[in-house]
Scaffold this active site. Structure first.
Site, PDB file in Angstrom:
ATOM      1  NE  ARG A 129      -3.527  -2.267   2.999  1.00  0.00           N
ATOM      2  CZ  ARG A 129      -3.264  -3.422   3.477  1.00  0.00           C
ATOM      3  NH1 ARG A 129      -2.182  -3.804   3.805  1.00  0.00           N
ATOM      4  NH2 ARG A 129      -4.156  -4.229   3.342  1.00  0.00           N
ATOM      5  CE  LYS A 154      -7.574  -1.829   5.659  1.00  0.00           C
ATOM      6  NZ  LYS A 154      -8.182  -1.801   4.650  1.00  0.00           N
ATOM      7  CG  HIS A 216      -4.953   0.449  -3.822  1.00  0.00           C
ATOM      8  ND1 HIS A 216      -4.094   0.390  -2.548  1.00  0.00           N
ATOM      9  CD2 HIS A 216      -5.976  -0.484  -3.580  1.00  0.00           C
ATOM     10  CE1 HIS A 216      -4.663  -0.614  -1.710  1.00  0.00           C
ATOM     11  NE2 HIS A 216      -6.003  -1.062  -2.335  1.00  0.00           N
ATOM     12  NE  ARG A 219      -3.270  -3.751  -1.633  1.00  0.00           N
ATOM     13  CZ  ARG A 219      -2.543  -4.436  -0.480  1.00  0.00           C
ATOM     14  NH1 ARG A 219      -1.403  -4.375  -0.478  1.00  0.00           N
ATOM     15  NH2 ARG A 219      -3.401  -5.101   0.408  1.00  0.00           N
ATOM     16  CG  HIS A 242      -6.112  -8.946   1.245  1.00  0.00           C
ATOM     17  ND1 HIS A 242      -6.350  -9.539   0.129  1.00  0.00           N
ATOM     18  CD2 HIS A 242      -6.078  -7.553   1.422  1.00  0.00           C
ATOM     19  CE1 HIS A 242      -6.263  -8.270  -0.622  1.00  0.00           C
ATOM     20  NE2 HIS A 242      -6.172  -7.537  -0.067  1.00  0.00           N
ATOM     21  CE1 TYR A 251      -6.410  -7.501  -6.827  1.00  0.00           C
ATOM     22  CE2 TYR A 251      -6.373  -8.859  -4.681  1.00  0.00           C
ATOM     23  CZ  TYR A 251      -6.516  -7.527  -5.492  1.00  0.00           C
ATOM     24  OH  TYR A 251      -6.051  -6.336  -4.589  1.00  0.00           O
TER      25      TYR A 251
END
Length: 273
Positions: A129, A154, A216, A219, A242, A251
């Site tokens: 990120r 995150k 992003h 990414r 994640h 994805y």
């Protein structure tokens, strides 16, 4: 008003929210307080509803979601007031834009400076990120092992990322000429995420890429290209940081290579004739 914003920022920092979240929540709460023009102690859920409703005239649903999340935290955790009557819109289920491999290469090759090229290359090759990239320090990278570490990403989680062989060599050479830098791409303070966003936008124009491209996007492209190369989705989940596999499974809907491998049922019928 500033006292309320300071209380909000203190509460967010104590709970380990990222600097970007602190900035975004502070922005929306400040706008809300300016819009209401009332004493903080007199604020109600109706005030929040009116403010959020006014955003529908000019803001995207995702922006309104962020504003609503900001107000919810402010009401519940700072003011200690209820926020249950305010309905938060659901996120739009749009598939993110992804660059082809040729477009990624074209983007990197059109960077004006060495630093910009390294930033673009690292964003794509690591899946970081932008908020994580700007806070990277030289000590976070193990060039011998070709890995790096995101510290306090995150959700305040540390995680490992992979480092490209060629990029690792370039970064080492770059750091030799910037030995005193505290951060990978800046001397004493992290680059702002806005700074990196401007770099990406500028290079996209130079490269004449018609798609909308943000940090992003690189990414998303990293994850999609890994999936197309046969990388296990749980490994991609770990690399992206994640917490839920369902987020990574997005994805599988983007990968054109995966879709192209599916045999059309009409073709199988024709083959039977």
């Amino acid at each position: 008003m500033m006292e309320a914003i300071n209380r909000l920022q203190t509460e967010l920092k104590l709970r380990g929210f990222s600097p970007l979240t602190v900035r975004n929540y502070s922005f929306f709460v400040e706008k809300f307080l300016q819009n209401c023009g009332r004493n903080v102690d007199e604020l109600s859920q109706e005030d929040a509803k009116k403010y959020l409703a006014s955003l529908y005239e000019s803001k995207s649903k995702n922006t309104i979601m962020l504003a609503a999340a900001s107000l919810k935290f402010f009401f519940q955790e700072v003011l200690k007031k209820e926020f249950n009557d305010v309905k938060i819109p659901k996120k739009d289920k749009k598939l993110p834009e992804v660059l082809t491999k040729d477009e990624v290469l074209k983007l990197i090759n059109h960077a004006e400076t060495r630093k910009s090229r390294l930033i673009l290359s690292l964003l794509y090759s690591s899946g970081l990120r932008v908020s994580e990239l700007v806070r990277l320090k030289p000590s976070d990278i193990n060039f011998n092992e070709k890995i790096g570490w995101v510290r306090g990403g995150k959700g305040s989680r540390d995680r490992m990322f992979i480092l490209s062989n060629g990029l690792g060599i370039e970064l080492q050479d770059y750091l030799k000429k910037n030995k005193e830098s505290k951060y990978l791409f800046s001397a004493n303070e992290p680059l702002t995420t806005r700074n990196v966003q401007k770099i990406v936008k500028h290079v996209r124009v130079r490269a004449e890429i018609q798609k909308r491209v943000t940090p992003h996007t690189l990414r998303h492209s990293f994850a999609t290209h890994l999936l197309e190369a046969g990388t296990d989705i749980r490994m991609i989940q770990a690399l992206l940081g994640h917490s839920s596999l369902s987020t990574t499974q997005l994805y599988t809907h983007i990968s054109s290579d995966q879709i192209k491998k599916i045999q059309n049922p009409l073709d199988s019928l024709i083959e039977r004739q």
